[in-house]
Write a protein that holds these residues in place. Structure first.
Motif, PDB file in Angstrom:
ATOM      1  N   CYS A   4      82.021   3.733  47.870  1.00  0.00           N
ATOM      2  CA  CYS A   4      81.007   4.726  48.231  1.00  0.00           C
ATOM      3  C   CYS A   4      79.632   4.307  47.702  1.00  0.00           C
ATOM      4  O   CYS A   4      78.607   4.549  48.344  1.00  0.00           O
ATOM      5  CB  CYS A   4      81.338   6.096  47.640  1.00  0.00           C
ATOM      6  SG  CYS A   4      83.065   6.561  47.730  1.00  0.00           S
ATOM      7  N   CYS A  46      76.772   2.360  49.674  1.00  0.00           N
ATOM      8  CA  CYS A  46      75.825   3.054  50.549  1.00  0.00           C
ATOM      9  C   CYS A  46      75.071   4.151  49.803  1.00  0.00           C
ATOM     10  O   CYS A  46      73.887   4.369  50.053  1.00  0.00           O
ATOM     11  CB  CYS A  46      76.543   3.683  51.736  1.00  0.00           C
ATOM     12  SG  CYS A  46      77.216   2.464  52.880  1.00  0.00           S
ATOM     13  N   HIS A  47      75.752   4.846  48.903  1.00  0.00           N
ATOM     14  CA  HIS A  47      75.110   5.986  48.236  1.00  0.00           C
ATOM     15  C   HIS A  47      74.451   5.592  46.921  1.00  0.00           C
ATOM     16  O   HIS A  47      73.828   6.428  46.276  1.00  0.00           O
ATOM     17  CB  HIS A  47      76.136   7.105  48.014  1.00  0.00           C
ATOM     18  CG  HIS A  47      76.590   7.726  49.302  1.00  0.00           C
ATOM     19  ND1 HIS A  47      75.804   8.587  50.045  1.00  0.00           N
ATOM     20  CD2 HIS A  47      77.737   7.581  50.014  1.00  0.00           C
ATOM     21  CE1 HIS A  47      76.467   8.960  51.139  1.00  0.00           C
ATOM     22  NE2 HIS A  47      77.642   8.346  51.150  1.00  0.00           N
ATOM     23  N   ARG A  85      70.693  18.736  59.496  1.00  0.00           N
ATOM     24  CA  ARG A  85      70.534  17.789  58.390  1.00  0.00           C
ATOM     25  C   ARG A  85      71.068  16.413  58.799  1.00  0.00           C
ATOM     26  O   ARG A  85      70.476  15.383  58.487  1.00  0.00           O
ATOM     27  CB  ARG A  85      71.332  18.323  57.190  1.00  0.00           C
ATOM     28  CG  ARG A  85      71.315  17.454  55.956  1.00  0.00           C
ATOM     29  CD  ARG A  85      71.852  18.214  54.758  1.00  0.00           C
ATOM     30  NE  ARG A  85      73.275  18.014  54.469  1.00  0.00           N
ATOM     31  CZ  ARG A  85      74.260  18.793  54.880  1.00  0.00           C
ATOM     32  NH1 ARG A  85      74.013  19.824  55.656  1.00  0.00           N
ATOM     33  NH2 ARG A  85      75.505  18.545  54.561  1.00  0.00           N
ATOM     34  N   TYR A 112      69.519  12.571  59.065  1.00  0.00           N
ATOM     35  CA  TYR A 112      70.233  11.468  58.415  1.00  0.00           C
ATOM     36  C   TYR A 112      70.376  10.294  59.373  1.00  0.00           C
ATOM     37  O   TYR A 112      70.210   9.138  58.997  1.00  0.00           O
ATOM     38  CB  TYR A 112      71.643  11.907  57.984  1.00  0.00           C
ATOM     39  CG  TYR A 112      71.708  12.738  56.722  1.00  0.00           C
ATOM     40  CD1 TYR A 112      70.654  12.761  55.808  1.00  0.00           C
ATOM     41  CD2 TYR A 112      72.836  13.481  56.437  1.00  0.00           C
ATOM     42  CE1 TYR A 112      70.739  13.530  54.654  1.00  0.00           C
ATOM     43  CE2 TYR A 112      72.933  14.246  55.274  1.00  0.00           C
ATOM     44  CZ  TYR A 112      71.879  14.263  54.388  1.00  0.00           C
ATOM     45  OH  TYR A 112      71.964  15.007  53.253  1.00  0.00           O
ATOM     46  N   MET A 115      78.624   7.403  57.905  1.00  0.00           N
ATOM     47  CA  MET A 115      79.616   7.728  56.897  1.00  0.00           C
ATOM     48  C   MET A 115      81.017   7.418  57.450  1.00  0.00           C
ATOM     49  O   MET A 115      81.434   7.997  58.458  1.00  0.00           O
ATOM     50  CB  MET A 115      79.452   9.220  56.574  1.00  0.00           C
ATOM     51  CG  MET A 115      80.500   9.811  55.701  1.00  0.00           C
ATOM     52  SD  MET A 115      80.459   9.167  54.026  1.00  0.00           S
ATOM     53  CE  MET A 115      81.966   9.909  53.411  1.00  0.00           C
TER      54      MET A 115
END
Ligand code: HEC
Length: 139
Positions: free
Chosen positions: A59, A62-63, A103, A107, A115
């Protein structure tokens, strides 16, 4: 001594030798009561924590290592404003089912990736991850 007597004493002698040998080898493999047989299977063994699971699964690529976002994915510090535990787990398993929110429209233009779905990950682990994300404080 007759022949029969010789055979009997030979077998008796053999029997005694084998008996003594058996005694000697047995004492070496006796149960060691000082050995801790339960050490390896401690049921209180630590559960994996959310952040290390997110590192292992990827994760963070990307985050971000600090989960504050990169060009590939948004910060996860605001997620608690939008998700409860069960919905967040469901989202991780199938993100595309939840992209109706506006939202997510922003994104899509903001981030160069999407995602992935994590339905292949154990739900219990996703729960640990969800708890961790929902516990993030600050910006
Ligand atoms: C390939 C890049 C990538 C990976 C790997 C990735 N994500 Fe995401 N994630 C995104 C993107 C991009 C979004 C924004 C929504 C979208 O475009 O689908 C997102 C959105 C999210 C959201 C919703 C954020 C919000 O504001 O509601 C959460 C929560 C999340 N990801 C958690 C995770 C977790 C947990 C993992 C690992 C199990 C993970 N992500 C792995 C790219 C990624």
């Amino acid at each position: 001594m007759t022949n029969a007597q010789k055979w009997v004493s030979l077998f008796l002698g053999l029997f005694i030798v084998l008996f003594i040998l058996g005694r000697l080898t047995k004492s070496e493999e006796e149960f060691d009561e000082n050995f801790d047989y339960y050490e390896e299977t401690d049921s209180n063994a630590e559960k994996p924590d959310g952040l290390s699971l997110m590192n292992t699964i990827g994760c963070v690529s990307c985050h971000g290592a600090d989960l504050k976002g990169t060009g590939l994915g948004p910060s996860l510090y605001t997620a608690k404003e939008y998700w409860g535990r069960q919905r967040l787990i469901a989202y991780l398993r199938n993100p595309s089912a939840y992209d109706g929110d506006e939202r997510f429209d922003s994104y899509k233009s903001q981030y160069k990736s999407i995602m992935p779905s994590y339905s292949n990950i154990d739900v219990e682990k996703l729960g640990i991850i969800a708890d961790y994300i929902l516990s993030l404080e600050g910006k």
